[in-house]
Design an enzyme around this catalytic site. Structure first.
Site, PDB file in Angstrom:
ATOM      1  N   ARG A 108     -11.172 -11.479 -42.207  1.00 52.59           N
ATOM      2  CA  ARG A 108     -11.437 -10.226 -43.412  1.00 52.59           C
ATOM      3  C   ARG A 108     -12.776 -10.248 -44.433  1.00 52.59           C
ATOM      4  NH1 ARG A 108      -8.335  -9.908 -46.491  1.00 52.59           N
ATOM      5  NH2 ARG A 108      -7.652  -7.579 -45.989  1.00 52.59           N
ATOM      6  N   CYS A 112     -24.976 -16.255 -36.227  1.00 52.80           N
ATOM      7  CA  CYS A 112     -25.661 -15.420 -36.284  1.00 52.80           C
ATOM      8  C   CYS A 112     -25.328 -13.974 -35.726  1.00 52.80           C
ATOM      9  CB  CYS A 112     -26.750 -15.780 -34.488  1.00 52.80           C
ATOM     10  SG  CYS A 112     -26.441 -17.167 -34.309  1.00 52.80           S
ATOM     11  N   GLU A 113     -25.255 -13.584 -37.863  1.00 55.25           N
ATOM     12  CA  GLU A 113     -24.730 -12.252 -37.611  1.00 55.25           C
ATOM     13  C   GLU A 113     -24.816 -12.258 -39.448  1.00 55.25           C
ATOM     14  OE1 GLU A 113     -23.613  -9.393 -35.834  1.00 55.25           O
ATOM     15  OE2 GLU A 113     -23.010 -10.878 -34.074  1.00 55.25           O
ATOM     16  N   TYR A 136     -13.381  -6.295 -43.548  1.00 55.24           N
ATOM     17  CA  TYR A 136     -12.953  -5.451 -44.786  1.00 55.24           C
ATOM     18  C   TYR A 136     -13.865  -5.117 -46.209  1.00 55.24           C
ATOM     19  CZ  TYR A 136      -9.173  -5.564 -41.441  1.00 55.24           C
ATOM     20  OH  TYR A 136      -7.988  -5.461 -39.864  1.00 55.24           O
ATOM     21  N   GLU A 139       9.597  -3.906 -42.975  1.00 57.53           N
ATOM     22  CA  GLU A 139       8.252  -5.159 -42.212  1.00 57.53           C
ATOM     23  C   GLU A 139       7.591  -5.730 -43.059  1.00 57.53           C
ATOM     24  OE1 GLU A 139       9.283  -2.175 -38.486  1.00 57.53           O
ATOM     25  OE2 GLU A 139       7.060  -1.993 -39.490  1.00 57.53           O
ATOM     26  N   PRO A 140       7.164  -7.019 -43.833  1.00 58.33           N
ATOM     27  CA  PRO A 140       6.786  -6.762 -44.770  1.00 58.33           C
ATOM     28  C   PRO A 140       5.966  -7.961 -44.181  1.00 58.33           C
ATOM     29  CG  PRO A 140       8.546  -8.517 -45.138  1.00 58.33           C
ATOM     30  CD  PRO A 140       9.510  -7.296 -44.262  1.00 58.33           C
ATOM     31  N   GLY A 141       4.578  -8.179 -43.744  1.00 55.28           N
ATOM     32  CA  GLY A 141       3.712  -9.486 -43.194  1.00 55.28           C
ATOM     33  C   GLY A 141       2.992 -10.073 -44.365  1.00 55.28           C
ATOM     34  N   ARG A 142       1.798  -9.309 -45.175  1.00 56.64           N
ATOM     35  CA  ARG A 142       0.616  -9.854 -45.914  1.00 56.64           C
ATOM     36  C   ARG A 142       1.772 -10.601 -47.154  1.00 56.64           C
ATOM     37  NH1 ARG A 142      -4.484  -8.281 -46.190  1.00 56.64           N
ATOM     38  NH2 ARG A 142      -3.560  -6.531 -45.117  1.00 56.64           N
ATOM     39  N   TYR A 191      -3.467 -12.454 -41.681  1.00 58.55           N
ATOM     40  CA  TYR A 191      -4.173 -11.356 -41.008  1.00 58.55           C
ATOM     41  C   TYR A 191      -6.045 -12.807 -41.184  1.00 58.55           C
ATOM     42  CZ  TYR A 191      -1.002  -7.705 -41.286  1.00 58.55           C
ATOM     43  OH  TYR A 191      -0.149  -7.064 -40.853  1.00 58.55           O
TER      44      TYR A 191
HETATM   45  C1  LIG Z   1       0.902  -4.552 -40.128  1.00 60.49           C
HETATM   46  C2  LIG Z   1       2.429  -3.774 -40.058  1.00 60.49           C
HETATM   47  C3  LIG Z   1       3.324  -4.644 -40.878  1.00 60.49           C
HETATM   48  C4  LIG Z   1       3.128  -5.265 -41.404  1.00 60.49           C
HETATM   49  O1  LIG Z   1       2.010  -4.884 -42.758  1.00 60.49           O
HETATM   50  P1  LIG Z   1       1.867  -5.515 -43.729  1.00 60.49           P
HETATM   51  O2  LIG Z   1       0.988  -5.258 -44.401  1.00 60.49           O
HETATM   52  O3  LIG Z   1       0.631  -7.149 -43.795  1.00 60.49           O
HETATM   53  O4  LIG Z   1       3.212  -5.644 -44.676  1.00 60.49           O
HETATM   54  C5  LIG Z   1       4.460  -3.686 -40.758  1.00 60.49           C
HETATM   55  N1  LIG Z   1       4.477  -3.062 -39.980  1.00 60.49           N
HETATM   56  C6  LIG Z   1       4.086  -2.068 -38.947  1.00 60.49           C
HETATM   57  C7  LIG Z   1       4.365  -0.685 -38.002  1.00 60.49           C
HETATM   58  C8  LIG Z   1       2.649  -3.121 -38.403  1.00 60.49           C
HETATM   59  O5  LIG Z   1       1.892  -2.463 -37.862  1.00 60.49           O
END
Ligand SMILES: *Cc1c(COP(=O)(O)O)cnc(C)c1O
Length: 420
Positions: A314, A345-346, A318, A275-278, A374
């Site tokens: 971000r 205004c922060e 973070y 499940e890659p995102g970033r 993100y």
């Molecule tokens: C956010 C999330 C991801 C993706 O994470 P990345 O750091 O963006 O790769 C995968 N699985 C689950 C369950 C998540 O909550």
């Protein structure tokens, strides 16, 4: 062809000059490179080689329907955490059987809706959730595949706000409870237990946390198999970190990550779900903004730009540092330290502190690298600042893939009751 680069001092995304985009679209806006997404997806896919696997792009990293379509066309499934994300995936042409549903707080309405629309599997995060899914599925006369999200109790050594795999986090269940849930599952009519799931955090920059959690996942899988449960899928989540610079790589070599997956899981006769995102979209995007004013102070100099924390959270949330780039490189020398700030205004509306910059003036274009993940998805309308446009580039083409709403559209959503 490079994804983002300078030609004669001008910043380009593929064959598109960023300055030309800014001549047509008011800053700030995001720019994504389709090629950058494709390359990162292919790189991951190729590195996995013969390992039996499926990639489910994590929609929450960047949920624009066009972005989902890019990944869908590459054969990716989708990992969603809400009905809204599920509907986005559907709008991008992804079939229900290619969508997995994760997250700790799935509501009954969400569960019913995605069962009607079709779903590959639920990743279960608690016993009450398991009971609810079983009840809903039974009422609908369906048997739904579920995996249990196990908390491997591994500290991913990332920012505390994006750690999800330690004992004190709200995510997943302990292995003891996993066994208990599998046992209960044998009595349940609405669910079929297909595997285990895990996701230990995001922006992870060392292989070690993955090594530790994969080894635990392997152990648990073997133990469940010994107890007679037929596991056919293992979901290893996402979490691979990225370097924050133009065309930056992942902070872990993808080949080493994939080699680790093969080491731990190749012989288990399970389909590996990722499940890659970033790591797929982070470095496929930049945020383009304009200088409003340089403000010279006694103590500090500020560069006030038209992007702010509500557009790109971000840095404030973070403490993330994203490299500031000039859209047209200056021939002048750096001559002062500036804090890069937005108009909100922060005090936390600060992107970077003490950056040595050449002289800049109102209207100069700047960009932040590594803003594809993100970024747009976390934006808000704080200070009644409209959500900013997203632009997709492919070769010499570009298109707005999300428009900026007008301020009157925003205000029209507010209602004044007749008794006021
Ligand atoms: C956010 C999330 C991801 C993706 O994470 P990345 O750091 O963006 O790769 C995968 N699985 C689950 C369950 C998540 O909550």
């Amino acid at each position: 062809m490079k994804e983002f680069y300078y030609k004669k001092g001008n910043l380009f995304a593929e064959e598109v000059k960023i300055k030309d985009v800014a001549n047509h679209i008011k800053t700030p806006f995001y720019v994504y490179s389709k090629l950058a997404m494709e390359r990162r997806f292919d790189q991951l896919k190729n590195s996995l080689g013969a390992l039996r696997h499926r990639i489910f792009y994590s929609v929450k990293a960047n949920s624009n329907v066009s972005v989902l379509k890019v990944f869908g066309s590459l054969g990716s499934g989708m990992d969603v955490v809400s009905l809204g994300e599920y509907d986005r995936a559907k709008a991008a042409g992804i079939a229900g059987k290619d969508i997995v549903f994760s997250g700790v707080g799935k509501t009954k309405y969400e569960i019913q809706s995605v069962i009607i629309g079709g779903i590959r599997q639920f990743n279960i995060e608690s016993e009450p959730e398991l009971n609810l899914i079983n009840q809903v599925a039974t009422e609908m006369d369906k048997v739904i595949d579920v995996s249990v999200r196990v908390n491997p109790e591994v500290d991913a050594k990332t920012h505390r706000k994006i750690t999800t795999g330690t004992k004190s986090d709200k995510f997943g269940v302990s292995f003891e409870n996993v066994k208990m849930m599998f046992e209960k599952g044998t009595e349940m009519k609405g669910v079929s237990f297909v595997g285990l799931d895990m996701h230990i955090g995001s922006q992870i920059s060392t292989l070690n946390a993955f090594r530790l959690s994969f080894s635990r996942l392997r152990k648990m899988t073997l133990e469940l198999k010994r107890s007679g449960y037929a596991l056919s899928r293992l979901d290893v989540g996402g979490g691979i970190g990225i370097e924050h610079n133009l065309n930056g790589d992942s902070s872990i070599p993808i080949d080493s990550y994939s080699a680790l997956l093969k080491d731990y899981f190749d012989d288990l006769d399970c389909e590996i779900e990722l499940e890659p995102g970033r790591s797929l979209v982070g470095n496929a995007g930049i945020l383009v903004a304009s200088v409003i004013y340089p403000k010279l102070g006694d103590e500090n100099n500020f560069l006030i730009i038209d992007a702010a924390m509500n557009d790109f959270l971000r840095p404030a949330l973070y403490d993330a540092r994203h490299q500031l780039l000039a859209v047209k490189k200056s021939s002048k020398k750096e001559n002062g330290l500036f804090d890069i700030v937005g108009p909100v205004c922060e005090s936390s509306d600060t992107f970077e502190r003490s950056v040595n910059l050449p002289p800049m003036q109102s209207g100069d274009l700047v960009a932040f690298s590594s803003a594809g993940a993100y970024g747009a998805v976390m934006a808000s309308e704080y200070n009644t600042r409209p959500l900013i446009p997203e632009v997709l580039v492919s070769d010499s083409l570009y298109a707005i893939i999300r428009e900026r709403p007008s301020i009157s559209e925003i205000i029209r959503r507010d209602k004044i009751p007749e008794w006021l």
